[in-house]
Motif scaffolding. Sequence first.
Motif, PDB file in Angstrom:
ATOM      1  N   LEU A  18       0.834  -1.188   0.000  1.00  0.00           N
ATOM      2  CA  LEU A  18       0.000   0.000   0.000  1.00  0.00           C
ATOM      3  C   LEU A  18       0.875   1.247   0.000  1.00  0.00           C
ATOM      4  N   LYS A  19       0.405   2.308  -0.657  1.00  0.00           N
ATOM      5  CA  LYS A  19       1.125   3.582  -0.667  1.00  0.00           C
ATOM      6  C   LYS A  19       0.119   4.686  -0.379  1.00  0.00           C
ATOM      7  N   ARG A  20       0.255   5.276   0.813  1.00  0.00           N
ATOM      8  CA  ARG A  20      -0.584   6.413   1.200  1.00  0.00           C
ATOM      9  C   ARG A  20       0.116   7.704   0.800  1.00  0.00           C
ATOM     10  N   PRO A  21      -0.637   8.775   0.568  1.00  0.00           N
ATOM     11  CA  PRO A  21      -0.012  10.060   0.231  1.00  0.00           C
ATOM     12  C   PRO A  21       0.970  10.499   1.327  1.00  0.00           C
ATOM     13  N   ASN A  22       2.130  10.965   0.905  1.00  0.00           N
ATOM     14  CA  ASN A  22       3.166  11.485   1.807  1.00  0.00           C
ATOM     15  C   ASN A  22       3.713  10.456   2.798  1.00  0.00           C
ATOM     16  N   GLU A  23       3.602   9.163   2.486  1.00  0.00           N
ATOM     17  CA  GLU A  23       4.141   8.110   3.341  1.00  0.00           C
ATOM     18  C   GLU A  23       4.896   7.103   2.477  1.00  0.00           C
ATOM     19  N   ASP A  24       5.751   6.307   3.129  1.00  0.00           N
ATOM     20  CA  ASP A  24       6.451   5.231   2.437  1.00  0.00           C
ATOM     21  C   ASP A  24       5.494   4.072   2.200  1.00  0.00           C
ATOM     22  N   PHE A  25       5.968   3.084   1.435  1.00  0.00           N
ATOM     23  CA  PHE A  25       5.163   1.896   1.195  1.00  0.00           C
ATOM     24  C   PHE A  25       4.928   1.148   2.500  1.00  0.00           C
ATOM     25  N   ASP A  26       3.759   0.541   2.608  1.00  0.00           N
ATOM     26  CA  ASP A  26       3.376  -0.273   3.756  1.00  0.00           C
ATOM     27  C   ASP A  26       3.112  -1.676   3.220  1.00  0.00           C
ATOM     28  N   PHE A  27       3.686  -2.682   3.852  1.00  0.00           N
ATOM     29  CA  PHE A  27       3.543  -4.060   3.407  1.00  0.00           C
ATOM     30  C   PHE A  27       2.769  -4.860   4.440  1.00  0.00           C
ATOM     31  N   LYS A  28       1.798  -5.634   3.973  1.00  0.00           N
ATOM     32  CA  LYS A  28       1.030  -6.541   4.817  1.00  0.00           C
ATOM     33  C   LYS A  28       1.190  -7.941   4.228  1.00  0.00           C
ATOM     34  N   THR A  29       1.533  -8.907   5.062  1.00  0.00           N
ATOM     35  CA  THR A  29       1.729 -10.276   4.578  1.00  0.00           C
ATOM     36  C   THR A  29       0.605 -11.175   5.083  1.00  0.00           C
ATOM     37  N   TYR A  30       0.254 -12.153   4.257  1.00  0.00           N
ATOM     38  CA  TYR A  30      -0.843 -13.071   4.575  1.00  0.00           C
ATOM     39  C   TYR A  30      -0.470 -14.479   4.135  1.00  0.00           C
ATOM     40  N   ASP A  31      -0.824 -15.466   4.956  1.00  0.00           N
ATOM     41  CA  ASP A  31      -0.662 -16.862   4.572  1.00  0.00           C
ATOM     42  C   ASP A  31      -1.781 -17.292   3.630  1.00  0.00           C
ATOM     43  N   SER A  32      -2.934 -16.665   3.784  1.00  0.00           N
ATOM     44  CA  SER A  32      -4.125 -17.037   3.025  1.00  0.00           C
ATOM     45  C   SER A  32      -4.327 -16.123   1.815  1.00  0.00           C
ATOM     46  N   ALA A  33      -4.517 -16.734   0.661  1.00  0.00           N
ATOM     47  CA  ALA A  33      -4.804 -15.955  -0.551  1.00  0.00           C
ATOM     48  C   ALA A  33      -6.126 -15.218  -0.410  1.00  0.00           C
ATOM     49  N   LYS A  34      -7.080 -15.841   0.239  1.00  0.00           N
ATOM     50  CA  LYS A  34      -8.402 -15.237   0.412  1.00  0.00           C
ATOM     51  C   LYS A  34      -8.310 -13.969   1.269  1.00  0.00           C
ATOM     52  N   ALA A  35      -7.551 -14.013   2.350  1.00  0.00           N
ATOM     53  CA  ALA A  35      -7.384 -12.849   3.222  1.00  0.00           C
ATOM     54  C   ALA A  35      -6.631 -11.734   2.495  1.00  0.00           C
ATOM     55  N   ALA A  36      -5.601 -12.096   1.749  1.00  0.00           N
ATOM     56  CA  ALA A  36      -4.819 -11.097   1.005  1.00  0.00           C
ATOM     57  C   ALA A  36      -5.687 -10.426  -0.058  1.00  0.00           C
ATOM     58  N   LEU A  37      -6.490 -11.203  -0.754  1.00  0.00           N
ATOM     59  CA  LEU A  37      -7.365 -10.640  -1.787  1.00  0.00           C
ATOM     60  C   LEU A  37      -8.414  -9.713  -1.174  1.00  0.00           C
TER      61      LEU A  37
END
Length: 85
Positions: A6-25
């Motif tokens: 994710l990239k919010r205005p005026n912020e660095d990239f934010d990464f979220k990791t998931y084991d589940s494809a369904k949760a990530a989607l």
Amino acid sequence: MFVVRLKRPNEDFDFKTYDSAKAALARFRTAQKMMIDGELEQCALFDAVGADAGRAVEMVNQGTATLIESNLDSGAVPPAPARTT
């Protein structure tokens, strides 16, 4: 392991990791809605075959993870238009 970037205005990239494809989607779809509302500048969904979350994020940063979808576009090839007679 799946990674949502994710990239919010005026912020660095934010990464979220998931084991589940369904949760990530589900998180990625929420991020797309946030883009439409102007809360995010970018979002992307990656498949990173990593042993842990740290390695998966590293693969995304190195460009070795597979991009599934980005922003409001699908990474899939669009279907050919139907023929009209």
